[in-house]
Design a protein around this motif. Structure first.
Motif, PDB file in Angstrom:
ATOM      1  N   SER A   1      -6.876  -8.223   1.470  1.00 32.88           N
ATOM      2  CA  SER A   1      -6.922  -7.560   2.772  1.00 32.88           C
ATOM      3  C   SER A   1      -6.970  -6.062   2.494  1.00 32.88           C
ATOM      4  O   SER A   1      -6.924  -5.632   1.343  1.00 32.88           O
ATOM      5  N   THR A   2      -7.066  -5.266   3.549  1.00 31.99           N
ATOM      6  CA  THR A   2      -7.214  -3.820   3.386  1.00 31.99           C
ATOM      7  C   THR A   2      -6.081  -3.091   4.091  1.00 31.99           C
ATOM      8  O   THR A   2      -5.723  -3.434   5.219  1.00 31.99           O
ATOM      9  N   GLY A   3      -5.524  -2.105   3.425  1.00 29.66           N
ATOM     10  CA  GLY A   3      -4.452  -1.311   4.019  1.00 29.66           C
ATOM     11  C   GLY A   3      -4.454   0.083   3.435  1.00 29.66           C
ATOM     12  O   GLY A   3      -5.186   0.378   2.486  1.00 29.66           O
ATOM     13  N   ALA A   4      -3.637   0.947   4.002  1.00 34.74           N
ATOM     14  CA  ALA A   4      -3.542   2.323   3.520  1.00 34.74           C
ATOM     15  C   ALA A   4      -2.090   2.754   3.451  1.00 34.74           C
ATOM     16  O   ALA A   4      -1.282   2.384   4.305  1.00 34.74           O
ATOM     17  N   GLY A   5      -1.762   3.524   2.423  1.00 33.34           N
ATOM     18  CA  GLY A   5      -0.467   4.185   2.317  1.00 33.34           C
ATOM     19  C   GLY A   5      -0.676   5.673   2.520  1.00 33.34           C
ATOM     20  O   GLY A   5      -1.658   6.244   2.045  1.00 33.34           O
TER      21      GLY A   5
ATOM     22  N   ALA B   1       0.830  -1.208   0.000  1.00 30.46           N
ATOM     23  CA  ALA B   1       0.000   0.000   0.000  1.00 30.46           C
ATOM     24  C   ALA B   1       0.865   1.259   0.000  1.00 30.46           C
ATOM     25  O   ALA B   1       0.519   2.265  -0.634  1.00 30.46           O
ATOM     26  N   ASN B   2       2.002   1.223   0.690  1.00 30.02           N
ATOM     27  CA  ASN B   2       2.929   2.358   0.651  1.00 30.02           C
ATOM     28  C   ASN B   2       3.448   2.580  -0.764  1.00 30.02           C
ATOM     29  O   ASN B   2       3.526   3.718  -1.250  1.00 30.02           O
ATOM     30  N   ALA B   3       3.822   1.482  -1.417  1.00 36.25           N
ATOM     31  CA  ALA B   3       4.336   1.589  -2.779  1.00 36.25           C
ATOM     32  C   ALA B   3       3.277   2.138  -3.721  1.00 36.25           C
ATOM     33  O   ALA B   3       3.547   2.997  -4.566  1.00 36.25           O
ATOM     34  N   ALA B   4       2.045   1.643  -3.581  1.00 37.28           N
ATOM     35  CA  ALA B   4       0.963   2.124  -4.439  1.00 37.28           C
ATOM     36  C   ALA B   4       0.654   3.591  -4.160  1.00 37.28           C
ATOM     37  O   ALA B   4       0.348   4.360  -5.087  1.00 37.28           O
ATOM     38  N   ALA B   5       0.737   3.989  -2.893  1.00 39.07           N
ATOM     39  CA  ALA B   5       0.520   5.399  -2.552  1.00 39.07           C
ATOM     40  C   ALA B   5       1.557   6.275  -3.229  1.00 39.07           C
ATOM     41  O   ALA B   5       1.245   7.346  -3.770  1.00 39.07           O
ATOM     42  N   LEU B   6       2.806   5.840  -3.210  1.00 40.93           N
ATOM     43  CA  LEU B   6       3.880   6.592  -3.868  1.00 40.93           C
ATOM     44  C   LEU B   6       3.617   6.703  -5.364  1.00 40.93           C
ATOM     45  O   LEU B   6       3.775   7.773  -5.962  1.00 40.93           O
ATOM     46  N   ALA B   7       3.202   5.589  -5.985  1.00 37.74           N
ATOM     47  CA  ALA B   7       2.955   5.594  -7.430  1.00 37.74           C
ATOM     48  C   ALA B   7       1.796   6.509  -7.793  1.00 37.74           C
ATOM     49  O   ALA B   7       1.887   7.299  -8.749  1.00 37.74           O
ATOM     50  N   GLU B   8       0.697   6.418  -7.054  1.00 37.56           N
ATOM     51  CA  GLU B   8      -0.449   7.277  -7.361  1.00 37.56           C
ATOM     52  C   GLU B   8      -0.119   8.745  -7.087  1.00 37.56           C
ATOM     53  O   GLU B   8      -0.602   9.638  -7.784  1.00 37.56           O
ATOM     54  N   HIS B   9       0.722   9.001  -6.089  1.00 36.91           N
ATOM     55  CA  HIS B   9       1.107  10.375  -5.774  1.00 36.91           C
ATOM     56  C   HIS B   9       1.973  10.975  -6.873  1.00 36.91           C
ATOM     57  O   HIS B   9       1.811  12.142  -7.245  1.00 36.91           O
ATOM     58  N   GLU B  10       2.894  10.197  -7.410  1.00 33.26           N
ATOM     59  CA  GLU B  10       3.822  10.737  -8.403  1.00 33.26           C
ATOM     60  C   GLU B  10       3.297  10.622  -9.831  1.00 33.26           C
ATOM     61  O   GLU B  10       3.616  11.466 -10.674  1.00 33.26           O
ATOM     62  N   LEU B  11       2.498   9.586 -10.106  1.00 36.34           N
ATOM     63  CA  LEU B  11       2.140   9.299 -11.494  1.00 36.34           C
ATOM     64  C   LEU B  11       0.656   9.151 -11.744  1.00 36.34           C
ATOM     65  O   LEU B  11       0.243   9.009 -12.897  1.00 36.34           O
ATOM     66  N   GLY B  12      -0.156   9.136 -10.700  1.00 34.29           N
ATOM     67  CA  GLY B  12      -1.571   8.833 -10.873  1.00 34.29           C
ATOM     68  C   GLY B  12      -2.491   9.918 -10.348  1.00 34.29           C
ATOM     69  O   GLY B  12      -2.248  11.122 -10.510  1.00 34.29           O
ATOM     70  N   ALA B  13      -3.546   9.491  -9.647  1.00 34.46           N
ATOM     71  CA  ALA B  13      -4.593  10.407  -9.213  1.00 34.46           C
ATOM     72  C   ALA B  13      -4.117  11.420  -8.188  1.00 34.46           C
ATOM     73  O   ALA B  13      -4.744  12.473  -8.011  1.00 34.46           O
TER      74      ALA B  13
END
Length: 420
Positions: A218-222, A191-203
């Motif tokens: 499962s459920t998590g948050a970045g 989730a941390n990695a996905a948060a970084l990707a969405e922050h730099e390249l996505g929504a």
């Protein structure tokens, strides 16, 4: 002599600044480099020419605001990085370059409760296979980013909460994979990695404070705060799947009772449908919901509402500008995102100055592995001295490497948004 030395040091510092800035953004025009570094146009032009002559950067024509410009990217010869994403039932590996281009990738299914030793063996084999596919020697691989669906202590590469991934506890995952490939490895939560990707390249582009909610097996948050990942002590920040929502609920893998994951995990959701729909997969659940199946839509809508209630508490504490929703369940779109959005907005204090937005992610199933690649890129030092990495050209009889596999270019980051 002192003046000459100072000038030389300043030039080296400017060269390093330009290279690091290009690495951060994947590619910029010279005008954008001026804005990003604060250096003069003349300095940028001179140093870019030096780096181009030394093989550290490449340039290609592009268009900015209707005008032709030269995009400056780090050259392929600088090297490659790998992203390795372990899911609960799959393994995805990708190779990328410093222009943020994915040059090759592959996905492999895994059994439930797969163990770390066999999983890391498979990951190492896939990395080697992809390098062979693009015609790159192992020496061209610089760094590997590894993500897992569990909280990670990034200082050791160990999963910091036992029981979440059976067979993975007590292992220094980065060290194990590094021993297999003789390359440095950085490890983080998916989730941390996905948060970084969405922050730099996505929504999340252009926002400083972003919460990424990953809804999957499962459920998590970045959490991105001030443009930086917030992992917390030993990496347990954002573990919303282990927030208690039912004091009398089932026992969770983490050992506590009634965690959010006990009611919205894939197992819990599919169990609700077993009597009426038979045995389904997570993909079946999503596809049937999109096709209009009322039972599947109800299950996802209820899950979105339960997750949204927990996310609201997190948002009320952190006051992010944006909540981005991703993961396999997010493929159901507004079927699950809208109930989650309404639950979040219903429970957070209404901010009339900067209202909280809740939006679906833009990177879809690529978010986690893209984040793994970005983690690897961030961890890689790139030489700014062209003499350091200059080498004779490749054997002219060998085919061009970039033609050996299809490539997909990731979007460039957008400028900061005015949220006032």
């Amino acid at each position: 002599m002192a003046i000459s030395g100072s000038q030389s040091s300043l030039r080296e510092a400017n060269r390093a600044l330009i290279v690091d800035t290009i690495k951060k953004f994947g590619g910029l025009t010279q005008v954008e480099l001026v804005a990003a570094t604060g250096l003069s146009p003349a300095t940028i032009s001179t140093i870019v020419k030096e780096l181009l002559g030394g093989g550290i950067v490449d340039t290609q024509s592009t268009t900015r605001s209707g005008r032709r410009a030269q995009m400056v990217t780090l050259a392929r010869r600088v090297g490659l990085v790998a992203g390795v994403q372990f899911g609960h039932r799959h393994l995805k590996v990708a190779l990328g370059d410093f222009g943020r281009t994915v040059v090759a990738e592959q996905t492999m299914p895994l059994p439930v409760d797969h163990r770390s030793d066999t999983g890391l063996d498979r990951a190492a084999l896939l990395v080697v296979e992809l390098l062979e596919r693009v015609g790159a020697p192992i020496d061209e691989l610089l760094t590997i980013g590894l993500t897992v669906p569990a909280p990670v202590d990034v200082s050791t590469g160990e999963i910091s909460v036992h029981g979440i991934m059976r067979g993975w506890d007590g292992q220094q995952l980065g060290q194990v994979l590094s021993e297999r490939l003789a390359r440095p490895v950085v490890v983080d939560n998916d989730a941390n990695a996905a948060a970084l990707a969405e922050h730099e390249l996505g929504a999340g582009r252009g926002y400083q404070d972003v919460v990424f909610v990953r809804m999957s097996y499962s459920t998590g948050a970045g959490i991105m705060l001030g443009g930086h990942l917030h992992r917390g002590f030993a990496g347990t920040a954002g573990e919303i799947g282990h927030v208690q929502v039912d004091p009398r609920g089932d026992i969770c893998r983490c050992g506590n009772r009634g965690c959010l994951d006990t009611v919205v995990s894939s197992t819990a959701l599919l169990d609700l449908l077993r009597g009426s729909h038979g045995d389904l997969t997570l993909r079946d659940l999503v596809s049937r919901a999109l096709a209009g199946d009322l039972g599947c839509r109800r299950v996802l809508a209820d899950a979105g509402e339960r997750i949204g209630g927990v996310v609201a508490t997190l948002a009320g504490t952190l006051n992010p500008q944006l909540v981005v929703v991703g993961g396999e369940l997010a493929a159901a779109g507004e079927v699950i995102v809208e109930p989650l959005r309404q639950a979040v907005l219903r429970h957070v204090a209404p901010n009339t100055v900067a209202p909280l937005e809740v939006v679906p992610g833009e990177l879809g199933e690529q978010a986690e592995v893209t984040g793994a690649l970005l983690l690897a890129l961030r961890a890689t030092d790139v030489a700014s001295d062209y003499e350091t990495i200059s080498a004779p050209p490749d054997d002219p009889s060998s085919p061009e490497r970039t033609d050996r596999t299809a490539s997909a270019t990731l979007p460039a980051p957008a400028p900061e948004r005015d949220t006032t």
